[in-house]
Write a protein that holds these residues in place. Structure first.
Motif, PDB file in Angstrom:
ATOM      1  N   SER A 270      10.955 -10.461   4.672  1.00  0.00           N
ATOM      2  CA  SER A 270       9.977 -10.979   5.735  1.00  0.00           C
ATOM      3  C   SER A 270       8.523 -10.166   5.551  1.00  0.00           C
ATOM      4  O   SER A 270       7.621 -10.228   6.416  1.00  0.00           O
ATOM      5  CB  SER A 270      10.409 -11.153   7.071  1.00  0.00           C
ATOM      6  OG  SER A 270      10.933  -9.567   7.314  1.00  0.00           O
ATOM      7  N   HIS A 271       8.572  -9.614   4.713  1.00  0.00           N
ATOM      8  CA  HIS A 271       7.348  -8.558   4.475  1.00  0.00           C
ATOM      9  C   HIS A 271       6.149  -9.013   3.475  1.00  0.00           C
ATOM     10  O   HIS A 271       6.506  -9.796   2.444  1.00  0.00           O
ATOM     11  CB  HIS A 271       7.805  -7.173   3.674  1.00  0.00           C
ATOM     12  CG  HIS A 271       6.918  -6.106   3.617  1.00  0.00           C
ATOM     13  ND1 HIS A 271       5.694  -6.136   3.085  1.00  0.00           N
ATOM     14  CD2 HIS A 271       6.750  -5.092   4.628  1.00  0.00           C
ATOM     15  CE1 HIS A 271       4.912  -5.083   3.371  1.00  0.00           C
ATOM     16  NE2 HIS A 271       5.658  -4.310   4.356  1.00  0.00           N
ATOM     17  N   PRO A 272       5.118  -9.229   3.972  1.00  0.00           N
ATOM     18  CA  PRO A 272       3.829  -9.982   3.278  1.00  0.00           C
ATOM     19  C   PRO A 272       3.930  -9.217   1.788  1.00  0.00           C
ATOM     20  O   PRO A 272       3.187  -9.898   1.260  1.00  0.00           O
ATOM     21  CB  PRO A 272       2.843  -9.761   4.202  1.00  0.00           C
ATOM     22  CG  PRO A 272       3.048  -8.581   5.200  1.00  0.00           C
ATOM     23  CD  PRO A 272       4.551  -8.650   5.156  1.00  0.00           C
ATOM     24  N   GLY A 273       4.179  -8.135   1.607  1.00  0.00           N
ATOM     25  CA  GLY A 273       3.712  -7.452   0.278  1.00  0.00           C
ATOM     26  C   GLY A 273       5.031  -7.753  -0.791  1.00  0.00           C
ATOM     27  O   GLY A 273       4.757  -7.210  -1.805  1.00  0.00           O
ATOM     28  N   ALA A 307       4.026  -8.554  -4.369  1.00  0.00           N
ATOM     29  CA  ALA A 307       3.018  -9.552  -4.299  1.00  0.00           C
ATOM     30  C   ALA A 307       1.623  -9.278  -5.365  1.00  0.00           C
ATOM     31  O   ALA A 307       1.257  -9.908  -5.932  1.00  0.00           O
ATOM     32  CB  ALA A 307       2.191  -9.439  -2.974  1.00  0.00           C
ATOM     33  N   GLY A 308       1.631  -7.967  -5.503  1.00  0.00           N
ATOM     34  CA  GLY A 308       0.499  -7.644  -6.620  1.00  0.00           C
ATOM     35  C   GLY A 308       0.818  -7.339  -7.876  1.00  0.00           C
ATOM     36  O   GLY A 308      -0.093  -6.790  -8.687  1.00  0.00           O
ATOM     37  N   GLY A 309       1.946  -7.857  -8.287  1.00  0.00           N
ATOM     38  CA  GLY A 309       2.202  -7.700  -9.740  1.00  0.00           C
ATOM     39  C   GLY A 309       2.579  -6.848 -10.329  1.00  0.00           C
ATOM     40  O   GLY A 309       3.141  -5.601  -9.487  1.00  0.00           O
ATOM     41  N   VAL A 310       2.452  -6.318 -11.671  1.00  0.00           N
ATOM     42  CA  VAL A 310       2.999  -5.240 -12.475  1.00  0.00           C
ATOM     43  C   VAL A 310       2.454  -3.896 -11.873  1.00  0.00           C
ATOM     44  O   VAL A 310       3.159  -2.950 -11.693  1.00  0.00           O
ATOM     45  CB  VAL A 310       2.472  -5.345 -13.953  1.00  0.00           C
ATOM     46  CG1 VAL A 310       3.477  -4.103 -14.784  1.00  0.00           C
ATOM     47  CG2 VAL A 310       3.303  -6.776 -14.530  1.00  0.00           C
ATOM     48  N   SER A 311       1.180  -3.910 -11.526  1.00  0.00           N
ATOM     49  CA  SER A 311       0.429  -2.630 -11.175  1.00  0.00           C
ATOM     50  C   SER A 311       1.184  -2.247  -9.863  1.00  0.00           C
ATOM     51  O   SER A 311       1.310  -1.049  -9.653  1.00  0.00           O
ATOM     52  CB  SER A 311      -1.019  -2.907 -11.327  1.00  0.00           C
ATOM     53  OG  SER A 311      -1.598  -4.019 -10.614  1.00  0.00           O
ATOM     54  N   ALA A 312       1.188  -3.185  -8.993  1.00  0.00           N
ATOM     55  CA  ALA A 312       1.771  -2.969  -7.583  1.00  0.00           C
ATOM     56  C   ALA A 312       3.112  -2.426  -7.843  1.00  0.00           C
ATOM     57  O   ALA A 312       3.436  -1.447  -7.204  1.00  0.00           O
ATOM     58  CB  ALA A 312       1.667  -4.235  -7.033  1.00  0.00           C
ATOM     59  N   ALA A 313       4.101  -2.983  -8.917  1.00  0.00           N
ATOM     60  CA  ALA A 313       5.345  -2.434  -8.806  1.00  0.00           C
ATOM     61  C   ALA A 313       5.323  -1.091  -9.318  1.00  0.00           C
ATOM     62  O   ALA A 313       6.120  -0.213  -8.892  1.00  0.00           O
ATOM     63  CB  ALA A 313       5.988  -3.425  -9.893  1.00  0.00           C
ATOM     64  N   SER A 380       3.216  -1.505   2.508  1.00  0.00           N
ATOM     65  CA  SER A 380       2.265  -1.855   3.187  1.00  0.00           C
ATOM     66  C   SER A 380       0.751  -1.360   2.804  1.00  0.00           C
ATOM     67  O   SER A 380      -0.173  -1.840   2.707  1.00  0.00           O
ATOM     68  CB  SER A 380       2.308  -1.333   4.689  1.00  0.00           C
ATOM     69  OG  SER A 380       3.563  -2.084   5.266  1.00  0.00           O
ATOM     70  N   HIS A 381       1.113  -0.249   2.421  1.00  0.00           N
ATOM     71  CA  HIS A 381      -0.140   0.524   1.960  1.00  0.00           C
ATOM     72  C   HIS A 381      -0.662  -0.124   0.615  1.00  0.00           C
ATOM     73  O   HIS A 381      -1.850  -0.156   0.371  1.00  0.00           O
ATOM     74  CB  HIS A 381       0.321   2.156   1.456  1.00  0.00           C
ATOM     75  CG  HIS A 381      -0.799   2.729   1.025  1.00  0.00           C
ATOM     76  ND1 HIS A 381      -0.937   3.351  -0.368  1.00  0.00           N
ATOM     77  CD2 HIS A 381      -2.001   3.328   1.629  1.00  0.00           C
ATOM     78  CE1 HIS A 381      -2.151   3.896  -0.546  1.00  0.00           C
ATOM     79  NE2 HIS A 381      -2.625   3.982   0.858  1.00  0.00           N
TER      80      HIS A 381
END
Ligand code: PLP
Length: 385
Positions: A270-273, A307-313, A380-381
């Motif tokens: 349920s997390h938007p990220g 949600a933010g792809g490879v860099s987010a991972a 979240s950050h």
């Protein structure tokens, strides 16, 4: 006895010479003989050691094999040591059918070591037993499954693939490392051999590397015993002792691993990220019914796509504080990793390639609220940036 009792007592009678309640570390390479060739059950520690033997009896009991029943367990130097013993049963021209989602080291061993010795392999999606059937060759000697799989947490229907293996007269090996015998008993479902990396949940404290092979088939068991003694990748007595100590608390640890992972999986869903969560205990998991049939609970491993792809991972994996950024899994402490850049580098560019933006969690047994807070701050950050 029942599982929790076997974990503490099977093979672990008080020491006959001193009464020690805990099986001692028998740090000895050799044993005195009463006359040439007349010994008291042990002659040389590659062949047999009392600490390792206690572990083997306990491991067999946890997979459902009593001390007076056919078959048993072999405790090896590592999970890969156990895999290598399976490798020694093969001859040039034999074919091994691997899953297309597996521990990277397993793939490396078959594709880069055994292939050079003329042993053939191919990989197939084992979540559908019909695909397994069509991938068989007349020379297929081993069908190798991992369930749940690493890192996609897909499931293989052990009973269904076991049936295919029986018809093909191939040895059906199930790497049950992620599930442990507490959650899943492959031998009861039709596997010929269960393989564990005891480095993970069975040891449970990230302080030992070890492995095991367990089978009910007396001929296979005799063959494995011959091969481990001939080739040598045994568990040493100190390592065997650590795994034995880990086993005693396996049931209570797994309960908490599963409870924490279930809570975290629902939180992530349920997390938007987060765009995708893979966890067999979630109703949204495509094989949730099979999980309910085949496993006692969903286990302690979760994978997710941020949600933010490879860099987010990469950023998320660096910004958790309690979840240590590290390879391995199954210890009491929580770990986070990015498989494509860490544990699964060796499958890059192959049929086993994993999504570059996948994050894998090994959920530990810390307080659930601390774990949730840690993941929330990291996700979240990142999501708000
Ligand atoms: C870690 C692991 C192995 C290999 O075990 P080692 O003890 O590291 O040699 C094999 N299969 C799975 C599923 C694993 O997680």
């Amino acid at each position: 006895m029942r599982f929790e009792t076997d974990a503490i007592h099977a093979g672990q009678q008080p020491d006959p010479t001193t009464g020690a309640v805990v099986v001692p570390v028998y740090a000895t390479s050799t044993y005195v003989q009463d006359a040439p060739g007349e010994h008291r059950g042990f002659e040389y520690s590659r062949t047999g050691n009392p600490t390792r033997q206690a572990l083997e009896v306990a491991l067999a009991a946890l997979e459902g094999i009593g001390e007076d029943e056919p078959g048993g367990a072999i405790a090896t130097s590592s999970g890969m040591g156990a895999t290598s013993i399976i490798g020694y049963t093969l001859r040039p021209g034999d074919h091994v059918l691997l899953p297309n989602d597996a521990y990277g080291g397993t793939f490396r061993f078959f594709a880069r070591v055994l292939a050079e010795q003329g042993i053939e392999w191919s990989a197939v999606d084992m979540t559908d037993e019909r695909l397994v059937r069509t991938a068989l060759r007349p020379t297929t000697r081993v069908i190798w499954a991992e369930t749940p799989t690493n890192p996609m947490l897909r499931l293989v229907d052990i009973a269904a693939v076991g049936e295919v293996a029986r018809e093909a007269e191939a040895m059906f090996v199930v790497d049950s490392t992620f599930a442990t015998p507490y959650l899943q008993r492959p031998l009861d479902l039709g596997a010929d051999v269960v393989l564990h990396s005891t480095t993970k949940y069975l040891g449970g404290h990230s302080d030992v590397v070890g492995g095991a092979l367990i089978t009910r088939n007396p001929d296979l068991f005799a063959r494995f015993r011959f091969l481990i003694n001939a080739a040598g990748p045994i568990a040493g007595p100190f390592d065997a002792w650590l795994v034995l100590r880990g086993l005693k608390t396996l049931a209570v640890r797994m309960e908490r691993h599963c409870e924490n992972a279930g809570r975290i999986a629902r939180f992530l869903e349920s997390h938007p990220g987060v765009v995708d969560v893979f966890y067999p205990g979630l109703e949204s998991h495509p094989q949730h019914d099979l999980a309910a049939r085949q496993m006692r609970a969903g286990g302690g491993m979760i994978s997710l796509i941020p949600a933010g792809g490879v860099s987010a991972a990469g950023r998320i994996a660096r910004s958790t504080k309690l979840f240590f950024l590290a390879e391995s899994l199954g210890g009491v402490e929580s770990l986070i990793e990015v498989p494509a850049a860490m544990t699964h580098l060796s499958v890059d560019g192959t049929a086993l390639e994993v999504p570059a933006d996948l994050i894998r969690l090994s959920v530990g047994i810390e307080h659930i609220d601390d774990l949730l807070e840690d993941l929330d701050q990291a996700l979240s950050h990142d999501h708000e940036q």
